[in-house]
Scaffold this active site. Structure first.
Site, PDB file in Angstrom:
ATOM      1  N   GLU A   1     -46.133  -0.144  33.320  1.00  0.00           N
ATOM      2  CA  GLU A   1     -47.482  -0.614  33.648  1.00  0.00           C
ATOM      3  C   GLU A   1     -47.838  -1.722  32.650  1.00  0.00           C
ATOM      4  O   GLU A   1     -47.743  -1.504  31.434  1.00  0.00           O
ATOM      5  CB  GLU A   1     -48.488   0.536  33.553  1.00  0.00           C
ATOM      6  CG  GLU A   1     -48.270   1.590  34.631  1.00  0.00           C
ATOM      7  CD  GLU A   1     -49.145   2.832  34.467  1.00  0.00           C
ATOM      8  OE1 GLU A   1     -49.473   3.452  35.485  1.00  0.00           O
ATOM      9  OE2 GLU A   1     -49.486   3.212  33.319  1.00  0.00           O
TER      10      GLU A   1
ATOM     11  N   SER B   1     -50.548   5.772  26.073  1.00  0.00           N
ATOM     12  CA  SER B   1     -50.615   6.480  27.352  1.00  0.00           C
ATOM     13  C   SER B   1     -52.016   6.473  27.924  1.00  0.00           C
ATOM     14  O   SER B   1     -52.193   6.657  29.125  1.00  0.00           O
ATOM     15  CB  SER B   1     -50.251   7.955  27.154  1.00  0.00           C
ATOM     16  OG  SER B   1     -48.950   8.085  26.703  1.00  0.00           O
TER      17      SER B   1
HETATM   18  N1  CAA Z   1     -30.505   8.286  29.267  1.00  0.00           N
HETATM   19  C1  CAA Z   1     -29.554   7.869  30.118  1.00  0.00           C
HETATM   20  N2  CAA Z   1     -29.270   8.473  31.283  1.00  0.00           N
HETATM   21  C2  CAA Z   1     -30.008   9.574  31.587  1.00  0.00           C
HETATM   22  C3  CAA Z   1     -31.020  10.070  30.754  1.00  0.00           C
HETATM   23  C4  CAA Z   1     -31.264   9.376  29.557  1.00  0.00           C
HETATM   24  N3  CAA Z   1     -32.203   9.753  28.687  1.00  0.00           N
HETATM   25  N4  CAA Z   1     -31.574  11.142  31.347  1.00  0.00           N
HETATM   26  C5  CAA Z   1     -30.933  11.329  32.497  1.00  0.00           C
HETATM   27  N5  CAA Z   1     -29.969  10.379  32.653  1.00  0.00           N
HETATM   28  C6  CAA Z   1     -29.053  10.185  33.804  1.00  0.00           C
HETATM   29  C7  CAA Z   1     -27.995  11.236  33.936  1.00  0.00           C
HETATM   30  O1  CAA Z   1     -26.812  10.858  33.255  1.00  0.00           O
HETATM   31  C8  CAA Z   1     -27.785  11.311  35.445  1.00  0.00           C
HETATM   32  O2  CAA Z   1     -26.959  10.263  35.914  1.00  0.00           O
HETATM   33  P1  CAA Z   1     -26.118  10.402  37.300  1.00  0.00           P
HETATM   34  O3  CAA Z   1     -27.037  10.951  38.328  1.00  0.00           O
HETATM   35  O4  CAA Z   1     -25.684   9.003  37.577  1.00  0.00           O
HETATM   36  O5  CAA Z   1     -25.027  11.331  36.946  1.00  0.00           O
HETATM   37  C9  CAA Z   1     -29.132  11.001  36.009  1.00  0.00           C
HETATM   38  O6  CAA Z   1     -29.848  10.320  34.976  1.00  0.00           O
HETATM   39  C10 CAA Z   1     -29.841  12.252  36.399  1.00  0.00           C
HETATM   40  O7  CAA Z   1     -29.937  13.111  35.269  1.00  0.00           O
HETATM   41  P2  CAA Z   1     -29.873  14.690  35.320  1.00  0.00           P
HETATM   42  O8  CAA Z   1     -28.971  15.155  36.438  1.00  0.00           O
HETATM   43  O9  CAA Z   1     -29.632  15.218  33.955  1.00  0.00           O
HETATM   44  O10 CAA Z   1     -31.326  15.110  35.606  1.00  0.00           O
HETATM   45  P3  CAA Z   1     -32.262  14.913  36.833  1.00  0.00           P
HETATM   46  O11 CAA Z   1     -31.600  14.456  38.067  1.00  0.00           O
HETATM   47  O12 CAA Z   1     -33.016  16.169  36.829  1.00  0.00           O
HETATM   48  O13 CAA Z   1     -33.209  13.707  36.356  1.00  0.00           O
HETATM   49  C11 CAA Z   1     -35.123  12.984  35.206  1.00  0.00           C
HETATM   50  C12 CAA Z   1     -33.786  13.682  35.106  1.00  0.00           C
HETATM   51  C13 CAA Z   1     -34.922  11.523  35.572  1.00  0.00           C
HETATM   52  C14 CAA Z   1     -35.752  13.075  33.825  1.00  0.00           C
HETATM   53  C15 CAA Z   1     -35.983  13.683  36.313  1.00  0.00           C
HETATM   54  O14 CAA Z   1     -36.054  15.051  36.081  1.00  0.00           O
HETATM   55  C16 CAA Z   1     -37.388  13.138  36.381  1.00  0.00           C
HETATM   56  O15 CAA Z   1     -37.630  12.086  36.955  1.00  0.00           O
HETATM   57  N6  CAA Z   1     -38.359  13.899  35.821  1.00  0.00           N
HETATM   58  C17 CAA Z   1     -39.760  13.492  35.784  1.00  0.00           C
HETATM   59  C18 CAA Z   1     -39.959  12.538  34.662  1.00  0.00           C
HETATM   60  C19 CAA Z   1     -41.348  11.999  34.636  1.00  0.00           C
HETATM   61  O16 CAA Z   1     -42.208  12.304  35.441  1.00  0.00           O
HETATM   62  N7  CAA Z   1     -41.582  11.154  33.638  1.00  0.00           N
HETATM   63  C20 CAA Z   1     -42.875  10.583  33.410  1.00  0.00           C
HETATM   64  C21 CAA Z   1     -43.552  11.386  32.363  1.00  0.00           C
HETATM   65  S1  CAA Z   1     -45.177  10.799  32.063  1.00  0.00           S
HETATM   66  C22 CAA Z   1     -44.935   9.491  31.087  1.00  0.00           C
HETATM   67  O17 CAA Z   1     -43.864   9.141  30.681  1.00  0.00           O
HETATM   68  C23 CAA Z   1     -46.155   8.721  30.741  1.00  0.00           C
HETATM   69  C24 CAA Z   1     -46.923   9.139  29.557  1.00  0.00           C
HETATM   70  O18 CAA Z   1     -47.562   8.248  29.007  1.00  0.00           O
HETATM   71  C25 CAA Z   1     -47.031  10.527  29.079  1.00  0.00           C
HETATM   72  P1  NAD Z   2     -43.179  10.829  19.195  1.00  0.00           P
HETATM   73  O1  NAD Z   2     -43.989  11.833  18.462  1.00  0.00           O
HETATM   74  O2  NAD Z   2     -41.887  11.236  19.821  1.00  0.00           O
HETATM   75  O3  NAD Z   2     -42.834   9.578  18.223  1.00  0.00           O
HETATM   76  C1  NAD Z   2     -43.765   8.891  17.454  1.00  0.00           C
HETATM   77  C2  NAD Z   2     -43.009   8.254  16.287  1.00  0.00           C
HETATM   78  O4  NAD Z   2     -43.871   7.320  15.617  1.00  0.00           O
HETATM   79  C3  NAD Z   2     -42.561   9.266  15.223  1.00  0.00           C
HETATM   80  O5  NAD Z   2     -41.184   9.106  14.987  1.00  0.00           O
HETATM   81  C4  NAD Z   2     -43.403   8.880  13.983  1.00  0.00           C
HETATM   82  O6  NAD Z   2     -42.720   9.098  12.765  1.00  0.00           O
HETATM   83  C5  NAD Z   2     -43.626   7.402  14.232  1.00  0.00           C
HETATM   84  N1  NAD Z   2     -44.769   6.794  13.516  1.00  0.00           N
HETATM   85  C6  NAD Z   2     -46.006   7.320  13.321  1.00  0.00           C
HETATM   86  N2  NAD Z   2     -46.774   6.422  12.640  1.00  0.00           N
HETATM   87  C7  NAD Z   2     -46.003   5.316  12.434  1.00  0.00           C
HETATM   88  C8  NAD Z   2     -46.214   4.054  11.791  1.00  0.00           C
HETATM   89  N3  NAD Z   2     -47.399   3.743  11.241  1.00  0.00           N
HETATM   90  N4  NAD Z   2     -45.194   3.167  11.772  1.00  0.00           N
HETATM   91  C9  NAD Z   2     -43.999   3.453  12.328  1.00  0.00           C
HETATM   92  N5  NAD Z   2     -43.746   4.635  12.945  1.00  0.00           N
HETATM   93  C10 NAD Z   2     -44.722   5.549  12.993  1.00  0.00           C
HETATM   94  O7  NAD Z   2     -44.151  10.164  20.274  1.00  0.00           O
HETATM   95  P2  NAD Z   2     -43.788   9.486  21.685  1.00  0.00           P
HETATM   96  O8  NAD Z   2     -43.752  10.532  22.725  1.00  0.00           O
HETATM   97  O9  NAD Z   2     -42.647   8.566  21.498  1.00  0.00           O
HETATM   98  O10 NAD Z   2     -45.129   8.643  21.933  1.00  0.00           O
HETATM   99  C11 NAD Z   2     -45.367   7.397  21.308  1.00  0.00           C
HETATM  100  C12 NAD Z   2     -46.441   6.648  22.056  1.00  0.00           C
HETATM  101  O11 NAD Z   2     -46.011   6.441  23.409  1.00  0.00           O
HETATM  102  C13 NAD Z   2     -47.796   7.344  22.161  1.00  0.00           C
HETATM  103  O12 NAD Z   2     -48.810   6.385  22.173  1.00  0.00           O
HETATM  104  C14 NAD Z   2     -47.697   8.050  23.504  1.00  0.00           C
HETATM  105  O13 NAD Z   2     -48.952   8.335  24.052  1.00  0.00           O
HETATM  106  C15 NAD Z   2     -46.960   7.014  24.304  1.00  0.00           C
HETATM  107  N6  NAD Z   2     -46.211   7.512  25.480  1.00  0.00           N
HETATM  108  C16 NAD Z   2     -45.621   8.744  25.447  1.00  0.00           C
HETATM  109  C17 NAD Z   2     -44.898   9.187  26.554  1.00  0.00           C
HETATM  110  C18 NAD Z   2     -44.218  10.532  26.580  1.00  0.00           C
HETATM  111  O14 NAD Z   2     -43.855  11.001  27.671  1.00  0.00           O
HETATM  112  N7  NAD Z   2     -44.015  11.182  25.464  1.00  0.00           N
HETATM  113  C19 NAD Z   2     -44.748   8.347  27.667  1.00  0.00           C
HETATM  114  C20 NAD Z   2     -45.340   7.066  27.653  1.00  0.00           C
HETATM  115  C21 NAD Z   2     -46.091   6.670  26.536  1.00  0.00           C
END
Ligand code: CAA
Ligand code: NAD
Length: 311
Positions: free
Chosen positions: A172, A137
């Site tokens: 990305e 991330s």
């Molecule tokens: N698998 C399959 N289908 C899924 C699903 C999953 N895990 N989650 C939701 N769906 C489907 C549902 O079945 C539903 O389908 P229909 O509309 O066709 O019936 C649809 O998606 C919408 O689901 P919900 O009604 O349950 O929920 P929602 O409309 O509130 O949407 C969401 C859910 C897509 C998660 C929405 O809330 C959302 O976009 N949230 C923000 C998520 C976000 O910002 N993610 C990025 C996080 S940052 C990141 O990932 C990067 C990082 O490195 C940390």
């Molecule tokens: P998570 O904690 O849900 O899962 C991590 C998994 O990796 C665990 O099941 C753990 O047992 C396993 N693991 C740890 N060391 C390992 C090894 N050496 N070999 C095999 N498996 C191992 O974490 P996550 O949210 O899936 O995040 C995973 C990566 O993806 C991180 O780098 C995170 O920053 C990135 N990421 C997270 C998100 C998010 O929204 N959570 C979104 C995009 C990217």
């Protein structure tokens, strides 16, 4: 110039099989979507218990999709689910998991040392052809790739998916100074095959999305710490006033509080060491409230409680 003129006919490798390391929130989703699009997948985690959880996550997500795809036939729903799952091998053996593999996607804990150790080991195990990608991330792809030999660094890039992987349409794709054109093109092709929209970004902290999203989520926590507003009101405000699908606290619970903290801690270390000049120290300040919750094991939805409680 080479990058700009990269044509669709440039050489690339066909990815027919992939090994995903880490079967958590992200790895399970990546394995699922790859398998849905005909790529043979091995999902590798540390324990059978972790893999059982990954399998349950994949099954749940597939049944939502199956219900929509085949609303009138339980048999067709089941056939779809088994078809996708049959394409995924679950393994706790990293060496065996990467035999002859075209692409490795790493989605383990957001910790530079642990990621480097894994890739160093894999570099010794994998064929010369194998492309390495990290789903990090926030960490530097070049720094992770530095744990491998120069030849492999040409075959190393970032492939950053979003949570929930089956739903979020973006990936990305990150190329470092050393990533070859062929590797970059192959990674773009993999995104296309998985029906995701690829964007590319330089190897910078948080790339595009997290560079904007993570400081926003931390600012919301600081607002709560100052008691400016409640978590419920901040979430309602961002959903109804800015049109976001989730408020910042719902999103933190969704992403995982531990993952959010790892991201900020990693950035802060780089700012403090003077290595990263594009982030300000205020932006990467720690949050006492968030750290406390992580210490208590309140990691968000995945642990049953974060800023909110889940059943
Ligand atoms: N698998 C399959 N289908 C899924 C699903 C999953 N895990 N989650 C939701 N769906 C489907 C549902 O079945 C539903 O389908 P229909 O509309 O066709 O019936 C649809 O998606 C919408 O689901 P919900 O009604 O349950 O929920 P929602 O409309 O509130 O949407 C969401 C859910 C897509 C998660 C929405 O809330 C959302 O976009 N949230 C923000 C998520 C976000 O910002 N993610 C990025 C996080 S940052 C990141 O990932 C990067 C990082 O490195 C940390
Ligand atoms: P998570 O904690 O849900 O899962 C991590 C998994 O990796 C665990 O099941 C753990 O047992 C396993 N693991 C740890 N060391 C390992 C090894 N050496 N070999 C095999 N498996 C191992 O974490 P996550 O949210 O899936 O995040 C995973 C990566 O993806 C991180 O780098 C995170 O920053 C990135 N990421 C997270 C998100 C998010 O929204 N959570 C979104 C995009 C990217």
């Amino acid at each position: 110039a080479t990058r700009r003129h990269l044509s669709s006919s440039s050489t690339r490798m066909a990815v027919n099989n992939m090994t995903v390391f880490g079967g958590g929130l992200m790895g399970a989703g990546i394995a699922q979507v790859a398998s849905q699009h005909g790529i043979k997948v091995t999902l590798c985690d540390l324990t059978d218990q972790a893999l059982a959880t990954s399998k349950t996550m994949i099954q749940k997500s597939l049944s939502r999709i199956a219900n929509k795809k085949h609303p009138d036939s339980k048999d067709e729903q089941q056939a779809f689910i088994s078809g996708v799952l049959d394409n995924v091998t679950f393994s706790t053996d990293p060496q065996a998991s990467v035999k002859d593999v075209d692409l490795v996607v790493e989605a383990i804990v957001e910790n530079i040392k642990v990621k480097k150790e894994l890739f160093h080991m894999l570099d010794g195990e994998c064929d010369a052809k194998t492309i390495f990608a990290s789903n990090t991330s926030s960490l530097s792809i070049s720094e992770i790739a530095s744990a491998t030999t120069p030849a492999r660094r040409a075959k190393f890039g970032g492939l950053h998916f979003f949570n929930p992987v089956p739903q979020m349409k973006l990936v990305e794709v990150i190329r470092t100074e050393e990533t070859s054109d062929e590797t970059f093109q192959t990674l773009l092709d993999v995104c296309k095959r998985m029906q995701k929209r690829a964007v590319s970004c330089k190897d910078t902290p948080g790339f595009i999305v997290n560079r904007l999203l993570v400081p926003y989520m931390f600012e919301a926590v600081r607002m709560l710490e100052r008691e400016d507003a409640t978590a419920e009101d901040i979430d309602a405000a961002m959903k109804l006033g800015a049109g976001y699908p989730m408020g910042p606290f719902e999103l933190l619970d969704f992403v995982g509080l531990d993952t959010a903290q790892h991201i900020m801690d990693g950035w802060r270390l780089k700012v403090e060491s003077g290595e990263e000049k594009s982030l300000s120290s205020d932006l990467v300040a720690p949050s006492g409230l968030l750290s406390q919750k992580v210490k208590e094991g309140k990691l968000g939805r995945k642990s049953g409680e974060g800023f909110y409680k889940y059943n």
